[in-house]
Design an enzyme around this catalytic site. Structure first.
Site, mmCIF file in Angstrom:
data_model
loop_
_atom_site.group_PDB
_atom_site.id
_atom_site.type_symbol
_atom_site.label_atom_id
_atom_site.label_comp_id
_atom_site.label_asym_id
_atom_site.label_seq_id
_atom_site.Cartn_x
_atom_site.Cartn_y
_atom_site.Cartn_z
ATOM 1 N N LYS A 107 0.830 -1.205 0.000
ATOM 2 C CA LYS A 107 0.000 0.000 0.000
ATOM 3 C C LYS A 107 0.862 1.252 0.000
ATOM 4 C CE LYS A 107 -3.966 -2.094 2.418
ATOM 5 N NZ LYS A 107 -4.767 -2.090 3.656
ATOM 6 N N LYS A 119 2.555 -4.233 11.032
ATOM 7 C CA LYS A 119 1.218 -4.631 11.489
ATOM 8 C C LYS A 119 1.339 -5.270 12.862
ATOM 9 C CE LYS A 119 -2.023 -4.291 9.318
ATOM 10 N NZ LYS A 119 -3.152 -3.319 9.219
ATOM 11 N N ASN A 234 -16.517 0.257 10.562
ATOM 12 C CA ASN A 234 -16.077 1.616 10.225
ATOM 13 C C ASN A 234 -15.997 1.820 8.715
ATOM 14 O OD1 ASN A 234 -14.874 4.260 11.070
ATOM 15 N ND2 ASN A 234 -13.143 3.452 9.924
ATOM 16 N N SER A 361 -2.802 8.410 7.521
ATOM 17 C CA SER A 361 -1.872 8.211 8.644
ATOM 18 C C SER A 361 -0.550 8.926 8.362
ATOM 19 C CB SER A 361 -1.616 6.721 8.869
ATOM 20 O OG SER A 361 -2.646 6.130 9.634
#
Length: 427
Positions: A107, A119, A234, A361
């Site tokens: 990503k 992660k 979400n 982020s």
């Protein structure tokens, strides 16, 4: 690329692999092979550079002590610090965390961010934990991984069943350990603690932008388009909201308990008002479908926004959509991808459609370092620029190389890591 065993997603028994790590390795191998990159790159990228397994003792409300297991994986930091979410879920496991860290690297490469993938996860059921127990677990996790994380090492973020409050506890614990305020240590924080406008809905907005671009390619107008969203957490709830605002008709949604489908459209505002904090709402209704049944209902756009391995060789032939946009991690298997592509269904893969969250982020991290914060319009403008550029780079790669969008996305995603690793002398 040498005699590498990982070459096929279907075993000798004719059953396709549902292991996320193995599937990821297969596609990375395929992408590198098509790019003509030597086997040393695959040997480096097929596993995280490091993974820490921790045990976290937590004092429970009844006075007992329960020990939880957790992980933090750092896939590749050749481009820059690693970044990626922390999930709280009973089915967290080492292979899943490894695979998710690899997807985060992809990503970041696709979105052209100066990061590698990380992660984390804790094996727990947050539904059964009190507010105080969640706080103690969150702080205990930070203490256990504190030596390998930080604003210039590895930046955690929200993920499945974690939120801004949990990020706030984690930031406070890290700041206490380091004896100075460290907002850049973690993203997805509350605004008052250095969070970014738009972070909460960033993943969903990134997917919605990909839906818009995919619809243009297919010559499909979003106004009046029938959309099914599997998952109402979400990501799924925001996507349903964004698509409704664009004029689409949301004909199906689901949660862990079942699915709702109405060919005439669902009242999304009402459903949003009734969902709980875990994104469940279907338990309030009778006559619901299963998640499996929902996937096979007729629609124009299908958005798997729940869990992995939902579209496989068993049901890919039954999908009745023109476009599939993956807002979950790994919802479509390799064989499922092949079948959808062969049928002319445009599949936008998770590593592209799901890159909006890590992009914002990055924006939050930049704002923390600068001490200067942007408004929501600025964040959305910058996110849209990144997502549109990434989408078309992947789409053009798929056309030039005659591959599906998943392989094209992996080709784009690994390029920066390979180049940076070569310059560093790692390969």
């Amino acid at each position: 690329m040498g005699n590498i065993e990982i070459t096929n997603s279907v075993g000798d028994n004719g059953i396709e692999t549902l292991n996320l790590l193995t599937s990821t390795q297969i596609v990375i191998h395929d992408a590198l092979t098509r790019m003509g990159i030597r086997k040393e790159a695959f040997e480096l990228l097929k596993e995280p550079l490091r993974i820490l397994e921790v045990r976290i003792p937590v004092r429970m409300d009844d006075g007992s002590v329960k020990t939880f297991s957790g992980y933090r994986a750092q896939h590749n930091d050749s481009v820059g610090p690693t970044i990626g979410g922390v999930r709280f879920h009973p089915k967290v496991n080492k292979d899943e965390v490894k695979a998710l860290s690899m997807w985060m690297s992809l990503k970041c490469g696709i979105a052209d961010l100066p990061f590698g993938g990380g992660k984390g996860g804790i094996i727990c059921n947050p539904r059964t934990l009190s507010f105080g127990e969640l706080e103690r677990l969150s702080r205990g996790y930070v203490r256990s991984i504190s030596q390998i994380v930080g604003p210039t090492k590895d930046i955690p973020a929200p993920d499945m069943y974690t939120n801004s409050q949990i990020m706030a506890w984690m930031m406070d614990e890290y700041s206490c350990l380091r004896k100075f305020d460290s907002p850049g240590f973690i993203t997805g924080k509350p605004l008052i603690l250095g969070g970014s406008e738009g972070r909460e809905e960033a993943g969903a907005l990134g997917a919605a932008i990909c839906i818009e671009e995919a619809a243009k390619i297919k010559g499909l107008s979003l106004k009046g388009a029938r959309v099914i969203v599997q998952g109402f957490g979400n990501a799924g709830s925001y996507i349903a909201k964004f698509m409704g605002q664009a004029g689409a008709i949301i004909v199906g949604i689901s949660d862990v308990y079942g699915a709702l489908y109405d060919p005439n459209g669902l009242n999304i505002e009402y459903l949003l008002s009734r969902r709980d904090s875990f994104g469940t709402v279907t338990s309030l209704f009778e006559g619901t479908l299963t998640n499996e049944e929902l996937l096979e209902q007729e629609c124009d756009i299908l958005v798997p926004a729940a869990v992995s391995n939902q579209i496989t060789s068993k049901n890919a032939c039954n999908i009745r959509a023109k476009i599939v946009v993956e807002a979950a991690n790994g919802p479509t298997t390799i064989e499922g991808t092949r079948i959808l592509s062969d049928r002319g269904i445009l599949l936008v893969p998770d590593v592209l459609a799901g890159s909006g969250g890590v992009t914002v982020s990055y924006f939050e991290w930049v704002q923390n370092i600068q001490g200067y914060y942007w408004d929501d319009k600025e964040v959305e403008k910058k996110l849209r620029e990144k997502m549109v550029r990434a989408f078309h780079q992947v789409y053009e790669t798929s056309k030039i190389s005659s591959v599906n969008l998943r392989i094209a996305a992996y080709m784009v995603g690994v390029r920066k890591m390979v180049e940076a690793s070569e310059y560093r002398g790692w390969i």
